[in-house]
Write an enzyme that holds these catalytic residues in place. Structure first.
Site, mmCIF file in Angstrom:
data_model
loop_
_atom_site.group_PDB
_atom_site.id
_atom_site.type_symbol
_atom_site.label_atom_id
_atom_site.label_comp_id
_atom_site.label_asym_id
_atom_site.label_seq_id
_atom_site.Cartn_x
_atom_site.Cartn_y
_atom_site.Cartn_z
ATOM 1 N N ARG A 146 7.915 8.388 -0.731
ATOM 2 C CA ARG A 146 7.724 8.058 0.684
ATOM 3 C C ARG A 146 8.034 6.606 1.017
ATOM 4 O O ARG A 146 8.020 6.233 2.191
ATOM 5 C CB ARG A 146 6.283 8.407 1.098
ATOM 6 C CG ARG A 146 6.034 9.903 1.054
ATOM 7 C CD ARG A 146 4.580 10.247 1.260
ATOM 8 N NE ARG A 146 4.148 10.049 2.629
ATOM 9 C CZ ARG A 146 2.901 10.249 3.033
ATOM 10 N NH1 ARG A 146 1.969 10.617 2.173
ATOM 11 N NH2 ARG A 146 2.576 10.062 4.280
ATOM 12 N N HIS B 121 14.117 9.617 -6.089
ATOM 13 C CA HIS B 121 13.656 8.530 -5.224
ATOM 14 C C HIS B 121 13.519 7.221 -5.995
ATOM 15 O O HIS B 121 12.552 6.477 -5.817
ATOM 16 C CB HIS B 121 12.331 8.906 -4.557
ATOM 17 C CG HIS B 121 12.436 10.127 -3.705
ATOM 18 N ND1 HIS B 121 13.157 10.148 -2.530
ATOM 19 C CD2 HIS B 121 11.968 11.378 -3.879
ATOM 20 C CE1 HIS B 121 13.097 11.356 -1.997
ATOM 21 N NE2 HIS B 121 12.389 12.128 -2.798
ATOM 22 N N ARG C 135 -21.522 -7.128 10.832
ATOM 23 C CA ARG C 135 -20.528 -6.478 11.686
ATOM 24 C C ARG C 135 -21.063 -5.203 12.294
ATOM 25 O O ARG C 135 -21.931 -4.554 11.738
ATOM 26 C CB ARG C 135 -19.306 -6.082 10.849
ATOM 27 C CG ARG C 135 -18.422 -7.218 10.483
ATOM 28 C CD ARG C 135 -17.060 -6.668 10.181
ATOM 29 N NE ARG C 135 -16.344 -7.537 9.267
ATOM 30 C CZ ARG C 135 -15.164 -7.219 8.754
ATOM 31 N NH1 ARG C 135 -14.619 -6.062 9.051
ATOM 32 N NH2 ARG C 135 -14.556 -8.047 7.953
ATOM 33 N N PRO D 104 -2.488 6.332 -4.882
ATOM 34 C CA PRO D 104 -3.449 5.815 -5.849
ATOM 35 C C PRO D 104 -4.464 4.870 -5.234
ATOM 36 O O PRO D 104 -4.141 4.085 -4.354
ATOM 37 C CB PRO D 104 -2.565 5.066 -6.836
ATOM 38 C CG PRO D 104 -1.321 4.752 -6.110
ATOM 39 C CD PRO D 104 -1.250 5.548 -4.867
ATOM 40 N N GLU D 105 -5.670 4.956 -5.737
ATOM 41 C CA GLU D 105 -6.697 3.970 -5.411
ATOM 42 C C GLU D 105 -6.930 3.145 -6.680
ATOM 43 O O GLU D 105 -6.185 3.275 -7.643
ATOM 44 C CB GLU D 105 -7.969 4.684 -4.927
ATOM 45 C CG GLU D 105 -7.678 5.550 -3.691
ATOM 46 C CD GLU D 105 -8.906 6.226 -3.106
ATOM 47 O OE1 GLU D 105 -10.003 5.666 -3.212
ATOM 48 O OE2 GLU D 105 -8.754 7.310 -2.532
#
Length: 292
Positions: A123, A99, A170, A2-3
């Site tokens: 994961r 999980h 930068r 997810p973002e």
DNA sequence: CAGGTCCCCTGCTGGC
DNA sequence: TGCCAGCAGGGGACCT
């Protein structure tokens, strides 16, 4: 996985189903889920037991619950979904997911039992951690351990002009800058690619080679694409299901370049390209997004 | 600081 | 059918 938009959907689910309830008992399976909590999983369980959940907050991809003890002391339980984390609200007797890493037995303030909150993560890149809250502009403050995470484009503290200044100062690929959570948070691989496509900028270009208005345009598009995803994804979650995977259907329908390699660019028809970048993939239109 | 590499973990897909 | 490489939306540690 997810973002920002997907995490925000989860936060809203937590606000609806968890805030206002008390943590009666917590059970963490294995040590990995609490690996960011140095004193270990038993200590984290002990700290959470009996706490009242006062708020569900988010900055970028980080979630936290504000949990208060009987003296009014408020601390944060940080929740990060990593690539595959899910938070589910289910009856306590629902079968354990393959999980499953954490269960929170919740009760109403009256003592009546409430549905269980579960953290499931295939994961296990995600996890839970405890943090003190420090001043940071919100009602309950910001968790100290994520103080280095910059404001995201959808929160009031976000200062785009400042982000542009820091980018311009930068010498770094603009996509790398978009993914740097210390500069601006919430943007991941998908929305970085989509924002760069909308702004017609190739992600490998250095920040100091782009003009300030161009950098601002890229950030505007990042905010816009995440806002759109949120609108499309924030509508449909089941009352007992905080979130499945946050994916929200936005994916397949509206992505211009992410995962679209070989398919025509929606703007000019040139086949979308995929190439390796930062140990991941970048997707872009070679015609609309010149390397210069 | 910039940029590269590797790692954590499981599961799915596609090529052979 | 089976095997294996490659890939996945995150993030941090470590190296030069």
């Amino acid at each position: 996985m997810p973002e920002l938009p997907e995490v925000e959907v989860v936060r809203r689910g937590l606000a609806e189903h968890v805030v206002g309830r008390r943590v009666a008992e917590v059970s963490l399976r294995g040590a990995r889920v609490a690996r960011r909590h140095a004193p270990g999983p038993r200590d984290l369980e002990d700290r959470l037991r009996g706490r009242l959940v006062r708020a569900a907050e988010r900055r970028g991809k980080y979630l936290w619950l504000v949990v208060e003890d009987e003296t009014g002391q408020a601390d944060a339980l940080i929740l990060h979904l990593g690539m595959s984390g899910q938070l589910l609200v289910e009856p306590p007797d629902a079968p354990a997911e393959k999980h499953l890493h954490a269960t929170f037995d919740l009760v109403e303030t009256s003592g009546e039992p409430a549905p269980q909150l579960r953290f499931v993560d295939q994961r296990t890149f995600g996890g839970l951690a405890w943090s003190e809250l420090v001043a940071g502009g919100r009602a309950f403050g910001i968790p100290e351990s994520i103080a280095h995470i910059a404001p995201d484009p959808l929160e009031p503290a976000y200062d785009q002009a400042d982000v542009v200044r820091r980018m311009k100062a930068r010498h770094v690929a603009v996509k790398r800058a978009l993914l740097d959570q210390r500069l601006v948070s919430g943007i991941g691989n998908i929305y970085a690619d989509e924002a760069l496509w909308r702004a017609r900028v190739n992600g490998v270009r250095d920040t100091d080679s782009l003009t300030r208005p161009t950098l601002a345009r890229v950030l505007d598009h990042a905010a816009e694409v995440m806002r759109e995803a949120l609108e499309q994804g924030g509508t449909s979650f089941d009352a007992l299901y905080v979130n499945v995977n946050g994916a929200s259907g936005y994916f397949d329908r509206s992505l211009a370049v992410y995962g679209q390699q070989g398919r025509p660019c929606p703007r000019c028809g040139t086949p979308v390209r995929r190439e390796a970048f930062m140990n991941r993939s970048s997707h872009y239109c070679p015609r609309c997004q010149r390397r210069r």
